[in-house]
Enzyme design. Structure first.
Site, PDB file in Angstrom:
ATOM      1  N   ASP A 279      71.898  58.941  27.668  1.00 55.41           N
ATOM      2  CA  ASP A 279      70.617  58.585  27.066  1.00 55.41           C
ATOM      3  C   ASP A 279      70.746  57.198  26.417  1.00 55.41           C
ATOM      4  O   ASP A 279      71.838  56.656  26.260  1.00 55.41           O
ATOM      5  CB  ASP A 279      70.161  59.654  26.056  1.00 55.41           C
ATOM      6  N   GLU A 470      59.863  61.597  19.646  1.00 57.61           N
ATOM      7  CA  GLU A 470      61.263  61.852  19.265  1.00 57.61           C
ATOM      8  C   GLU A 470      61.376  62.172  17.766  1.00 57.61           C
ATOM      9  O   GLU A 470      60.488  62.801  17.186  1.00 57.61           O
ATOM     10  CB  GLU A 470      62.142  60.673  19.710  1.00 57.61           C
TER      11      GLU A 470
HETATM   12  C1  BGC Z   1      64.942  59.447  25.131  1.00 53.38           C
HETATM   13  C2  BGC Z   1      64.915  59.813  26.590  1.00 53.38           C
HETATM   14  C3  BGC Z   1      64.317  58.695  27.402  1.00 53.38           C
HETATM   15  C4  BGC Z   1      65.038  57.401  27.120  1.00 53.38           C
HETATM   16  C5  BGC Z   1      64.491  56.229  27.885  1.00 53.38           C
HETATM   17  C6  BGC Z   1      65.516  58.088  24.894  1.00 53.38           C
HETATM   18  O1  BGC Z   1      65.349  57.703  23.573  1.00 53.38           O
HETATM   19  O2  BGC Z   1      65.690  60.407  24.418  1.00 53.38           O
HETATM   20  O3  BGC Z   1      64.202  61.004  26.770  1.00 53.38           O
HETATM   21  O4  BGC Z   1      64.361  59.023  28.758  1.00 53.38           O
HETATM   22  O5  BGC Z   1      64.960  57.117  25.742  1.00 53.38           O
HETATM   23  O6  BGC Z   1      63.253  55.847  27.414  1.00 53.38           O
HETATM   24  C1  BGC Z   2      62.278  52.755  23.545  1.00 51.95           C
HETATM   25  C2  BGC Z   2      62.339  54.159  24.052  1.00 51.95           C
HETATM   26  C3  BGC Z   2      63.600  54.734  23.628  1.00 51.95           C
HETATM   27  C4  BGC Z   2      63.814  54.579  22.122  1.00 51.95           C
HETATM   28  C5  BGC Z   2      65.146  55.083  21.716  1.00 51.95           C
HETATM   29  C6  BGC Z   2      62.481  52.718  22.059  1.00 51.95           C
HETATM   30  O1  BGC Z   2      62.439  51.416  21.581  1.00 51.95           O
HETATM   31  O2  BGC Z   2      61.049  52.207  23.874  1.00 51.95           O
HETATM   32  O3  BGC Z   2      62.236  54.200  25.439  1.00 51.95           O
HETATM   33  O4  BGC Z   2      63.592  56.070  23.975  1.00 51.95           O
HETATM   34  O5  BGC Z   2      63.686  53.258  21.729  1.00 51.95           O
HETATM   35  O6  BGC Z   2      65.364  54.949  20.351  1.00 51.95           O
END
Ligand code: BGC
Ligand code: BGC
Length: 588
Positions: A279, A470
């Protein structure tokens, strides 16, 4: 598979099959370095097509809300093609199209998974998978980081809406059907986040998070019974091409360093043949230096590292680790072959990957499909007879959810954290617009003007959460005025109560919210989840053209203490359940 030219050399899968005379021959070190570069993924903002000649990375992603400056379908296609033109081995481009192609302006936004869990319809999931794949491929993209197979056990987690259900059999069936749909239309799916991301304990996360990226404290039997379950079907029946590892830990051990779960169980026992990806920057949560993090994660069995920013250091450091013998050449070869296998299956190596035509984006067919999904996702939790509405009824529509496609869509919509207004979702039909189209055709009235309260028959109270994604959505307080709720709910609630009119409440939220005290003030209560851009699916059901069929995919709590209410919890506190898992009313 294709044979590619690297300078004057002919290269097949990184192996030189013919050299050239008066040019320096590419040596083994370069072959190794090029293979390692295939195991690294950068974010588009930090990696340009020009850098490919020096760092021939295997993959590029768009993070949540990351799009080219020309955000049109053409602009996206141009960006992806720009990378391909510079690549000897075509890159894999990945994006989170988690409820439709949600980074794309004008896309069809389907209900988030929690609503699809309520709909519980595999055929619908397959069709949504196909539709999403088409919108994704129209922008030149090959890979979707979806579906989430989390079996969420505590709805205070900010990612609850990305989960189909607290019940692993529901998650398995719907997740597998979606994977089948996506991949049948030529887009690679990702089963995520492996493993037990939905089981973290409240308070076990670090920083400001409560559950997100925390620790699952469970016996191996429970992990297998509940959380591994969906991966078995995703691999056996869905033939899923990629799996993403979870930020979280199991009994204190980070999944990103777990050779047991990744190599022994996922690849060994479950026979997963595709690509395991880390991830977003997740390996940096492992102890030690970048060198140690790369060694630990690659040796655990991860094949590709999602390194949005540190892709360059990652490639260089991995080369050193292999040269030092801390990662074996066999491990690199295995990871590389897996990346090539996925590229081959997608038709990237022989050029057979097909982009859909731009006309698929928010096509009438996709709007109708999303509308059907919305109608099927609604759960009727109370009705004293006020529903179905009469089409000529005079309605006052109040509350933050009345006319706001941003709130209706939630996080992972246009931007990572979602939109607080509908201004970037011009394609949407809002709840107000959906009501208007019925009212105007049948001599009804729909107004949002509270001064007309004495002229209406019914109040529709549209309560809503603010969008989140998230850990930002981790909640302590699930009350209607608690964490992540729009401040505008309060006045609307009071107005509805004081109106002395029948009240129909529609809740737009990514999880059940505590309504124990308010429910008695409402004549009907409908859970609408995060339904997306096609609100006509709601009016179809409210006016009785379509019956309710949705059932709760999560147990609905009486209070905010939700760590032990899941129907899967062996020590469940049933006394804290207001509406049980599977509950849902319908019209007679
Ligand atoms: C998320 C994932 C996601 C990735 C890319 C991460 O923060 O946990 O689910 O696919 O970012 O955006
Ligand atoms: C991104 C997401 C990612 C996240 C992780 C964001 O800045 O746009 O895709 O999942 O950071 O912390």
């Amino acid at each position: 598979m294709t044979i590619r030219k690297l300078g004057c050399l002919t290269v097949l899968f990184g192996l030189i099959i013919s050299g050239c005379t008066n040019q320096p021959v590419v040596n083994e070190d370069e072959i190794l370095r090029n293979k390692i570069a295939q195991l690294v993924q950068a974010e588009r903002n930090n990696f340009s097509a020009q850098q490919i000649s020096e760092y021939p990375l295997g993959s590029v992603l768009s993070g949540g809300g990351s799009r080219p400056s020309d955000g049109s379908v053409q602009g996206w296609k141009k960006m992806v093609t720009g990378y391909q033109e510079k690549s000897d081995i075509p890159i894999l481009y990945g994006v989170d199209a988690v409820h439709g192609h949600n980074n794309l302006l004008g896309a069809t936004i389907f209900p988030h998974n929690i609503g699809l869990g309520a709909a519980n319809d595999e055929d619908l999931m397959r069709r949504i998978g196909v539709a999403t794949a088409k919108e994704v491929s129209a922008t030149g993209i090959h890979w979707n980081f979806a579906p989430t197979l989390a079996v969420v056990q505590d709805i205070r987690w900010g990612r609850t809406y990305e989960s189909f259900s607290e019940d692993q059999t529901l998650v398995s069936r719907l997740g597998t059907a979606y994977i089948q749909g996506l991949q049948s239309a030529g887009i690679a799916a990702t089963a995520k986040h492996f493993l037990a991301d939905g089981a973290t304990e409240f308070g076990s996360a670090s920083g400001s998070y409560l559950l997100d990226q925390g620790d699952a404290r469970l016996s191996e039997d429970e992990i297998r019974r509940v959380h591994l379950h969906p991966y078995i079907d995703a691999i056996e029946k869905g033939d899923v091409l990629t799996v993403m590892i979870s930020y979280s830990s199991i009994n204190g051990k980070k999944l990103h360093a777990s050779k047991y779960w990744i190599t022994d169980v996922l690849k060994g026992e479950l026979g997963f043949k595709g690509v395991v990806i880390s991830d977003w920057e997740a390996i940096h949560q492992l102890p030690g230096s970048l060198y140690q993090q790369i060694v630990a994660s690659m040796n655990a069995g991860i094949d590709m590292l999602m390194e949005p920013f540190k892709w360059k250091e990652t490639v260089d450091t991995m080369v050193r680790a292999v040269n030092n013998g801390d990662i074996s050449k066999e491990r690199i070869e295995d990871a590389y072959q897996r990346v090539m296998l996925v590229k081959e299956k997608l038709g990237l190596l022989d050029g057979s990957f097909k982009m859909a035509d731009a006309s698929v984006i928010h096509s009438q067919e996709h709007q109708d499909l999303a509308r059907e999904a919305v109608a099927k996702s609604l759960v009727l939790l109370k009705n004293n007879g006020v529903l179905p509405l009469k089409k000529n009824a005079k309605i006052l529509l109040i509350g933050p959810g009345a006319d706001n496609a941003g709130l209706a869509s939630g996080g992972w919509t246009y931007s990572w954290q979602g939109e607080t207004t509908g201004s970037n979702l011009p394609q949407a039909t809002t709840l107000k617009q959906a009501f208007e189209s019925v009212a105007s055709a049948f001599g009804g009235m729909i107004t949002t003007d509270v001064s007309l309260i004495n002229q209406v028959d019914i109040v529709v109270l549209a309560l809503a959460e603010q969008p989140y994604a998230e850990g930002v959505g981790d909640a302590t307080d699930l009350a209607l005025n608690g964490s992540q709720m729009s401040a505008a709910n309060k006045d609307a609630l009071m107005l509805a109560k004081a109106s002395k009119k029948p009240v129909v409440t529609i809740l737009t939220a990514g999880r059940p919210r505590v309504v124990t005290d308010e429910l008695k003030d409402w004549d009907a209560f409908v859970m609408a989840w995060l339904y997306g851009t096609e609100a006509k699916g709601i009016t179809d059901v409210l006016y009785g053209d379509v019956n309710f069929t949705g059932r709760l995919p999560f147990s609905w709590p009486k209070t905010s203490k939700t760590d032990d209410i899941s129907s899967q919890d062996p020590d469940r506190d049933a006394s804290n359940v207001l509406f049980d898992f599977g509950f849902g009313l319908k019209y007679e």
